[in-house]
Design an enzyme around this catalytic site. Structure first.
Site, mmCIF file in Angstrom:
data_model
loop_
_atom_site.group_PDB
_atom_site.id
_atom_site.type_symbol
_atom_site.label_atom_id
_atom_site.label_comp_id
_atom_site.label_asym_id
_atom_site.label_seq_id
_atom_site.Cartn_x
_atom_site.Cartn_y
_atom_site.Cartn_z
ATOM 1 N N CYS A 1 19.092 -75.858 22.462
ATOM 2 C CA CYS A 1 17.953 -76.149 23.329
ATOM 3 C C CYS A 1 18.314 -76.076 24.804
ATOM 4 C CB CYS A 1 17.373 -77.521 22.980
ATOM 5 S SG CYS A 1 16.433 -77.514 21.438
ATOM 6 N N ASP B 1 3.056 -81.101 24.197
ATOM 7 C CA ASP B 1 3.421 -81.813 22.973
ATOM 8 C C ASP B 1 4.318 -80.940 22.096
ATOM 9 O OD1 ASP B 1 3.444 -83.924 21.103
ATOM 10 O OD2 ASP B 1 1.348 -84.384 21.565
ATOM 11 N N ASP C 1 9.745 -80.715 14.938
ATOM 12 C CA ASP C 1 8.475 -80.826 15.648
ATOM 13 C C ASP C 1 7.319 -81.179 14.714
ATOM 14 O OD1 ASP C 1 9.572 -80.336 18.126
ATOM 15 O OD2 ASP C 1 9.224 -78.184 18.040
#
EC number: 2.7.9.3
Length: 351
Positions: free
Chosen positions: A18, A51, A92
């Site tokens: 990431c 989100d 997620d």
């Protein structure tokens, strides 16, 4: 590991895990025009609050959770790389309160550099995590790429009433973090050959641990908001929660769990470039206490690959939340702060 005739996987990527994410400020500029697109009423969660996944209402009992995540190698072992990437992508779905149902593979590989055996190990690593999550890899897409890239499209289902956005935290809530921090620091040390075997095992253990508490947490009445801490670091994702909720967040640095050995590595300078880019993007909205250790800023902005869930819940539901984490094997889950009413100061304070 890769074969002796092949380069290290991490040597083929300009940034791993990431840490590859585009910096928050740049991403916001890129996505500016997308916010004006028409939004159907069935879309319960879109891009408006950054989100973790999109959520589309199918009927009164079901909503579809859809997300995708992929990146370049954070480790050199191809099987471990596949496992980490798949765990990160599926996270997620859990962060929205959903239960995964299937995945699609996203594969970009330098086929003139890596053997089919090495690429196969990456895909098998991802498949092993999907089996653990109880879902199939039902398809995907492959390209010949300069840098190795692997990830998933992950789909899940959630009851519309149990969707947990990152923007619904409430003043008076407490914040619980499910995993210890420090993956970015560890990856920087690994790339320079300075991560010992024990620390590597700790890194793999945390990055391949599925965030399975998500659906159970989302069903608790006292849980208001959930997100997962990934590429923007704890500070970045806490800020997203604060901004979306119209609140301020206060973090107690002494309570934040850190992976064993990480503070020493940070003090020795093993910091990712993404950490600095993160801080440049949002540091102006963070107030750091004068007594914090020198490495706190770098660890707050440290990109977490396959990081933990950050849960905003009422004090009355805290024991239930911690019990859920413990039941799923997340022994390092800890209360790290609280949510307060918004004021004119920074959205995030760390003391």
């Amino acid at each position: 590991m890769s074969t002796s005739t092949e380069p290290r996987l991490t040597s083929l990527s300009h940034g791993g895990g990431c840490g590859c994410k585009i910096a928050p400020g740049v991403l916001s500029e890129i996505l500016k025009g997308a916010a004006s697109l028409p939004v159907p009423k069935e879309l319960l969660v879109g891009i408006e609050t950054s989100d973790d996944a999109a959520v589309y209402r199918l009927n009164d009992e079901q909503a579809l959770v859809a997300t995708t995540d992929f990146f370049m190698p954070i480790v050199d072992d191809p099987h471990d790389f596949g496992r980490i990437a798949a765990t990160n992508a599926i996270s997620d779905v859990y962060a929205m309160g959903g239960k995964p149902i299937l995945a699609l593979a996203l594969v970009g590989m330098p086929i003139s550099v890596l053997s089919t055996a090495t690429i196969g190990k990456i895909l098998e690593g991802g498949a092993s995590v999907c089996r653990q999550a109880g879902i199939p890899i039902a398809g995907g897409h492959t390209i010949d790429s300069v840098e190795p890239i692997y990830g998933l499209v992950a789909l899940g289902l959630v009851h519309p009433d149990h969707v947990k956005r990152n923007a619904d935290a409430q003043a008076g809530d407490v914040l619980v973090l499910g995993k210890a921090l420090g993956v970015g620091v560890m990856s920087a040390a690994l790339k320079k050959g300075m991560l010992d075997a024990a620390m590597y095992r700790r890194m793999i253990d945390t990055t391949t641990r599925l965030n399975t508490p998500g659906p159970e947490l989302a069903a608790l009445d006292g849980v208001h908001a959930i997100t997962d801490v990934t590429g923007f670091g704890l500070a970045g994702h806490a800020l997203e929660m604060a901004r979306g909720s119209g609140c301020s967040v206060e973090v107690d640095w002494s309570a934040v769990p850190l992976l064993e050995g990480v503070p020493a590595l940070a003090r020795d300078g093993f910091i990712t470039g993404a950490s600095g880019r993160n801080w440049a993007a949002y540091g102006a909205d963070v107030s750091l206490g004068a007594s914090l250790p020198a490495e706190a800023q770098a660890l707050l902005s440290d990109p977490q690959t396959s990081g933990g869930l950050l849960v905003s819940c009422t004090p009355q539901s805290l024991d239930q939340v911690l019990a859920v984490f413990k039941r799923h094997g997340f022994d390092s889950a800890a209360v790290v702060g609280r949510v307060a009413a918004a004021d004119a100061g920074p959205h995030l304070r760390v003391a």
